[in-house]
Design a protein around this motif. Structure first.
Motif, PDB file in Angstrom:
ATOM      1  N   PHE A 189     -99.460 134.939  29.111  1.00 40.01           N
ATOM      2  CA  PHE A 189    -100.079 135.786  27.982  1.00 40.01           C
ATOM      3  C   PHE A 189     -99.361 137.354  28.393  1.00 40.01           C
ATOM      4  N   GLY A 190     -98.436 137.893  27.660  1.00 35.96           N
ATOM      5  CA  GLY A 190     -97.717 138.932  27.768  1.00 35.96           C
ATOM      6  C   GLY A 190     -97.107 138.701  29.100  1.00 35.96           C
ATOM      7  N   GLN A 191     -97.541 139.843  29.890  1.00 38.50           N
ATOM      8  CA  GLN A 191     -96.902 139.784  31.508  1.00 38.50           C
ATOM      9  C   GLN A 191     -97.868 138.883  32.646  1.00 38.50           C
ATOM     10  N   TRP A 192     -98.861 138.428  31.940  1.00 35.24           N
ATOM     11  CA  TRP A 192     -99.775 137.857  32.978  1.00 35.24           C
ATOM     12  C   TRP A 192    -100.036 136.258  32.536  1.00 35.24           C
ATOM     13  N   GLY A 193    -100.244 135.511  33.592  1.00 31.52           N
ATOM     14  CA  GLY A 193    -100.390 134.064  33.497  1.00 31.52           C
ATOM     15  C   GLY A 193    -101.797 133.536  33.869  1.00 31.52           C
ATOM     16  N   ALA A 194    -102.322 132.646  33.698  1.00 26.91           N
ATOM     17  CA  ALA A 194    -103.883 132.276  33.991  1.00 26.91           C
ATOM     18  C   ALA A 194    -103.577 130.633  34.282  1.00 26.91           C
ATOM     19  N   PHE A 195    -104.375 130.445  35.547  1.00 28.32           N
ATOM     20  CA  PHE A 195    -104.036 129.155  36.388  1.00 28.32           C
ATOM     21  C   PHE A 195    -105.457 128.699  36.701  1.00 28.32           C
ATOM     22  N   ARG A 196    -105.542 127.267  36.832  1.00 31.25           N
ATOM     23  CA  ARG A 196    -106.615 126.640  37.761  1.00 31.25           C
ATOM     24  C   ARG A 196    -106.364 125.878  38.839  1.00 31.25           C
ATOM     25  N   ASP A 197    -107.037 125.984  39.793  1.00 28.69           N
ATOM     26  CA  ASP A 197    -106.650 125.209  41.025  1.00 28.69           C
ATOM     27  C   ASP A 197    -107.866 124.296  41.068  1.00 28.69           C
ATOM     28  N   PRO A 198    -107.813 122.943  40.707  1.00 23.39           N
ATOM     29  CA  PRO A 198    -108.824 122.164  40.929  1.00 23.39           C
ATOM     30  C   PRO A 198    -109.375 121.754  42.300  1.00 23.39           C
ATOM     31  N   ALA A 199    -108.459 122.050  43.283  1.00 25.38           N
ATOM     32  CA  ALA A 199    -108.778 121.432  44.607  1.00 25.38           C
ATOM     33  C   ALA A 199    -109.809 122.400  45.136  1.00 25.38           C
ATOM     34  N   THR A 200    -109.661 123.840  44.809  1.00 20.47           N
ATOM     35  CA  THR A 200    -110.480 124.802  45.634  1.00 20.47           C
ATOM     36  C   THR A 200    -111.841 124.747  45.135  1.00 20.47           C
ATOM     37  N   PRO A 201    -112.513 124.558  44.083  1.00 19.92           N
ATOM     38  CA  PRO A 201    -111.942 124.907  42.693  1.00 19.92           C
ATOM     39  C   PRO A 201    -111.920 126.408  42.361  1.00 19.92           C
ATOM     40  N   ARG A 202    -111.112 126.859  41.692  1.00 18.35           N
ATOM     41  CA  ARG A 202    -110.738 128.268  41.369  1.00 18.35           C
ATOM     42  C   ARG A 202    -109.960 128.655  40.333  1.00 18.35           C
ATOM     43  N   CYS A 203    -110.157 129.628  39.780  1.00 24.50           N
ATOM     44  CA  CYS A 203    -109.178 130.284  38.339  1.00 24.50           C
ATOM     45  C   CYS A 203    -108.665 131.454  38.547  1.00 24.50           C
ATOM     46  N   TYR A 204    -107.577 131.860  38.087  1.00 22.40           N
ATOM     47  CA  TYR A 204    -107.288 133.178  38.224  1.00 22.40           C
ATOM     48  C   TYR A 204    -106.067 133.739  37.249  1.00 22.40           C
ATOM     49  N   ALA A 205    -106.314 134.806  37.048  1.00 26.38           N
ATOM     50  CA  ALA A 205    -105.058 135.549  36.248  1.00 26.38           C
ATOM     51  C   ALA A 205    -104.410 136.375  37.142  1.00 26.38           C
ATOM     52  N   ILE A 206    -102.949 136.212  36.843  1.00 21.58           N
ATOM     53  CA  ILE A 206    -102.159 136.956  37.845  1.00 21.58           C
ATOM     54  C   ILE A 206    -100.809 137.249  37.216  1.00 21.58           C
ATOM     55  N   ALA A 207    -100.199 138.677  37.852  1.00 21.03           N
ATOM     56  CA  ALA A 207     -99.064 138.963  37.478  1.00 21.03           C
ATOM     57  C   ALA A 207     -98.225 139.961  38.573  1.00 21.03           C
ATOM     58  N   GLU A 208     -97.048 139.955  38.398  1.00 19.36           N
ATOM     59  CA  GLU A 208     -96.219 140.603  39.293  1.00 19.36           C
ATOM     60  C   GLU A 208     -95.928 142.153  38.948  1.00 19.36           C
ATOM     61  N   ALA A 209     -95.810 142.893  39.884  1.00 22.22           N
ATOM     62  CA  ALA A 209     -95.649 144.378  39.740  1.00 22.22           C
ATOM     63  C   ALA A 209     -94.323 144.531  38.952  1.00 22.22           C
ATOM     64  N   GLN A 210     -94.374 145.733  38.163  1.00 19.05           N
ATOM     65  CA  GLN A 210     -93.157 145.739  37.540  1.00 19.05           C
ATOM     66  C   GLN A 210     -91.920 146.103  38.382  1.00 19.05           C
ATOM     67  N   PRO A 211     -90.847 145.825  38.075  1.00 20.39           N
ATOM     68  CA  PRO A 211     -89.503 145.906  38.896  1.00 20.39           C
ATOM     69  C   PRO A 211     -89.307 147.448  39.290  1.00 20.39           C
ATOM     70  N   THR A 212     -88.722 147.716  40.399  1.00 18.56           N
ATOM     71  CA  THR A 212     -88.409 148.973  40.955  1.00 18.56           C
ATOM     72  C   THR A 212     -87.322 148.917  41.795  1.00 18.56           C
TER      73      THR A 212
END
Length: 170
Positions: free
Chosen positions: A35-58
Protein backbone atom coordinates in the motif's frame (compact mmCIF):
# COMPACT_ATOMS: atom_id res chain seq x y z
CA UNK A 1 10.26 3.51 -8.03
CA UNK A 2 6.71 2.23 -7.45
CA UNK A 3 7.61 -1.15 -8.99
CA UNK A 4 10.67 -1.38 -6.77
CA UNK A 5 8.70 -1.03 -3.51
CA UNK A 6 7.14 -4.55 -3.38
CA UNK A 7 10.52 -6.24 -3.92
CA UNK A 8 12.24 -3.97 -1.41
CA UNK A 9 9.57 -4.67 1.21
CA UNK A 10 10.01 -8.41 0.75
CA UNK A 11 13.78 -8.04 1.07
CA UNK A 12 13.53 -6.15 4.36
CA UNK A 13 10.76 -8.38 5.73
CA UNK A 14 12.93 -11.51 5.49
CA UNK A 15 15.75 -10.24 7.77
CA UNK A 16 13.16 -8.90 10.23
CA UNK A 17 11.61 -12.35 10.43
CA UNK A 18 15.00 -14.00 10.85
CA UNK A 19 15.91 -11.62 13.69
CA UNK A 20 12.68 -12.46 15.49
CA UNK A 21 13.52 -16.14 15.73
CA UNK A 22 12.05 -17.66 12.57
CA UNK A 23 13.78 -20.81 11.43
CA UNK A 24 14.34 -22.15 7.96
CA UNK A 25 11.58 -24.67 8.74
CA UNK A 26 9.09 -21.83 9.33
CA UNK A 27 6.41 -21.32 6.71
CA UNK A 28 6.83 -18.42 4.34
CA UNK A 29 5.43 -15.12 5.49
CA UNK A 30 2.15 -14.25 3.84
CA UNK A 31 2.05 -10.97 1.95
CA UNK A 32 -1.14 -9.12 2.84
CA UNK A 33 -0.48 -6.39 0.31
CA UNK A 34 1.60 -3.38 -0.63
CA UNK A 35 0.00 0.00 0.00
CA UNK A 36 1.91 3.04 -1.22
CA UNK A 37 5.34 2.84 0.40
CA UNK A 38 4.27 0.29 3.05
CA UNK A 39 3.67 -3.46 2.98
CA UNK A 40 1.72 -5.74 5.30
CA UNK A 41 2.73 -9.31 6.19
CA UNK A 42 1.57 -12.20 8.36
CA UNK A 43 3.97 -14.73 9.87
CA UNK A 44 1.78 -17.70 10.85
CA UNK A 45 4.67 -19.52 12.58
CA UNK A 46 5.15 -16.84 15.26
CA UNK A 47 2.12 -15.80 14.92
CA UNK A 48 2.42 -12.10 14.19
CA UNK A 49 1.44 -9.50 11.61
CA UNK A 50 3.20 -6.28 10.72
CA UNK A 51 3.24 -3.25 8.47
CA UNK A 52 6.71 -2.28 7.30
CA UNK A 53 8.50 0.33 5.19
CA UNK A 54 12.04 1.25 4.22
CA UNK A 55 13.44 4.69 4.99
CA UNK A 56 13.63 7.08 2.07
CA UNK A 57 16.87 7.00 0.07
CA UNK A 58 19.66 9.35 1.10
CA UNK A 59 23.27 10.09 0.21
CA UNK A 60 24.20 10.05 3.92
CA UNK A 61 26.22 7.18 5.34
CA UNK A 62 24.25 4.16 6.54
CA UNK A 63 25.51 1.13 8.45
CA UNK A 64 22.34 -0.86 7.68
CA UNK A 65 19.12 -0.37 5.70
CA UNK A 66 16.69 1.31 8.12
CA UNK A 67 13.04 0.32 8.36
CA UNK A 68 9.96 1.12 10.38
CA UNK A 69 7.45 -1.52 11.40
CA UNK A 70 4.22 -1.65 13.35
CA UNK A 71 3.69 -5.20 14.63
CA UNK A 72 1.05 -7.21 16.45
CA UNK A 73 1.51 -10.50 18.33
CA UNK A 74 -2.03 -11.68 19.17
CA UNK A 75 -0.91 -14.56 21.41
CA UNK A 76 1.08 -12.10 23.54
CA UNK A 77 -1.67 -9.48 23.61
CA UNK A 78 0.57 -6.97 21.82
CA UNK A 79 -1.06 -4.74 19.22
CA UNK A 80 0.44 -2.04 16.97
CA UNK A 81 3.91 -1.90 18.53
CA UNK A 82 6.47 0.40 16.85
CA UNK A 83 9.96 -0.86 15.99
CA UNK A 84 12.53 1.23 14.13
CA UNK A 85 15.76 -0.23 12.77
CA UNK A 86 18.01 2.81 12.58
CA UNK A 87 20.57 3.41 9.85
CA UNK A 88 23.51 3.60 12.29
CA UNK A 89 24.66 2.01 15.52
CA UNK A 90 23.70 4.21 18.45
CA UNK A 91 25.69 5.98 21.13
CA UNK A 92 25.84 4.27 24.53
CA UNK A 93 23.18 6.62 25.94
CA UNK A 94 21.24 7.66 22.86
CA UNK A 95 18.59 10.32 22.64
CA UNK A 96 16.16 9.18 19.96
CA UNK A 97 13.27 11.37 18.87
CA UNK A 98 10.49 10.54 16.43
CA UNK A 99 8.73 13.37 14.59
CA UNK A 100 5.36 12.58 13.02
CA UNK A 101 3.63 15.57 11.49
CA UNK A 102 3.81 18.23 14.21
CA UNK A 103 4.11 15.74 17.08
CA UNK A 104 7.34 14.63 18.78
CA UNK A 105 7.96 11.40 20.70
CA UNK A 106 10.98 10.39 22.78
CA UNK A 107 11.85 6.74 22.18
CA UNK A 108 13.89 4.15 24.03
CA UNK A 109 16.72 2.54 22.10
CA UNK A 110 19.58 0.11 22.10
CA UNK A 111 22.08 -1.07 19.53
CA UNK A 112 20.46 -0.05 16.27
CA UNK A 113 16.77 -0.24 17.23
CA UNK A 114 14.26 2.10 18.84
CA UNK A 115 10.79 1.60 20.36
CA UNK A 116 8.06 3.53 22.06
CA UNK A 117 8.46 3.43 25.87
CA UNK A 118 5.02 1.84 26.44
CA UNK A 119 1.72 0.79 24.86
CA UNK A 120 0.18 4.23 25.41
CA UNK A 121 3.00 5.86 23.41
CA UNK A 122 2.62 3.19 20.70
CA UNK A 123 -1.08 4.08 20.40
CA UNK A 124 -0.31 7.81 20.20
CA UNK A 125 2.36 7.21 17.55
CA UNK A 126 0.04 5.05 15.42
CA UNK A 127 -2.69 7.71 15.69
CA UNK A 128 -0.18 10.35 14.55
CA UNK A 129 0.98 8.13 11.65
CA UNK A 130 -2.60 7.94 10.40
CA UNK A 131 -2.86 11.74 10.18
CA UNK A 132 0.58 12.64 8.78
CA UNK A 133 2.30 12.30 5.41
CA UNK A 134 5.85 11.75 6.67
CA UNK A 135 7.89 10.94 9.74
CA UNK A 136 11.52 11.16 10.73
CA UNK A 137 13.62 9.67 13.50
CA UNK A 138 16.77 11.43 14.74
CA UNK A 139 19.45 10.02 17.00
CA UNK A 140 23.14 10.18 17.87
CA UNK A 141 25.39 7.46 16.45
CA UNK A 142 28.26 5.71 18.22
CA UNK A 143 30.70 8.36 16.89
CA UNK A 144 28.63 11.19 18.42
CA UNK A 145 27.11 12.40 15.14
CA UNK A 146 23.41 13.25 14.80
CA UNK A 147 21.58 11.55 11.94
CA UNK A 148 18.02 11.35 10.67
CA UNK A 149 16.07 8.61 8.86
CA UNK A 150 13.00 9.81 6.95
CA UNK A 151 9.88 7.89 5.91
CA UNK A 152 6.91 8.45 3.66
CA UNK A 153 3.64 7.51 5.35
CA UNK A 154 1.91 6.93 2.00
CA UNK A 155 -0.06 3.72 2.61
CA UNK A 156 0.95 3.34 6.27
CA UNK A 157 -2.59 3.46 7.70
CA UNK A 158 -3.88 0.92 5.18
CA UNK A 159 -0.91 -1.41 5.76
CA UNK A 160 -1.39 -1.20 9.55
CA UNK A 161 -5.08 -2.03 9.10
CA UNK A 162 -4.29 -4.92 6.72
CA UNK A 163 -1.85 -6.36 9.27
CA UNK A 164 -4.46 -6.09 12.04
CA UNK A 165 -7.08 -7.84 9.88
CA UNK A 166 -4.50 -10.46 8.89
CA UNK A 167 -3.95 -11.41 12.52
CA UNK A 168 -7.66 -11.27 13.35
CA UNK A 169 -8.34 -13.90 10.67
CA UNK A 170 -5.93 -16.49 11.98
Amino acid sequence: MRLFVPLALLLIAAPLAARDGATRDSPTRDSLGVFGQWGAFRDPATPRCYAIAEAQPTTNRRDVQPFASIGSWPARGIRNQLNLRLSRRLAATPRVRLAVGGERFDLIAGGGDAWAPDARADAAIVAALRAASSMSVSATDAAGNRFTDRYSLDGAATAIDAAAVGCARR
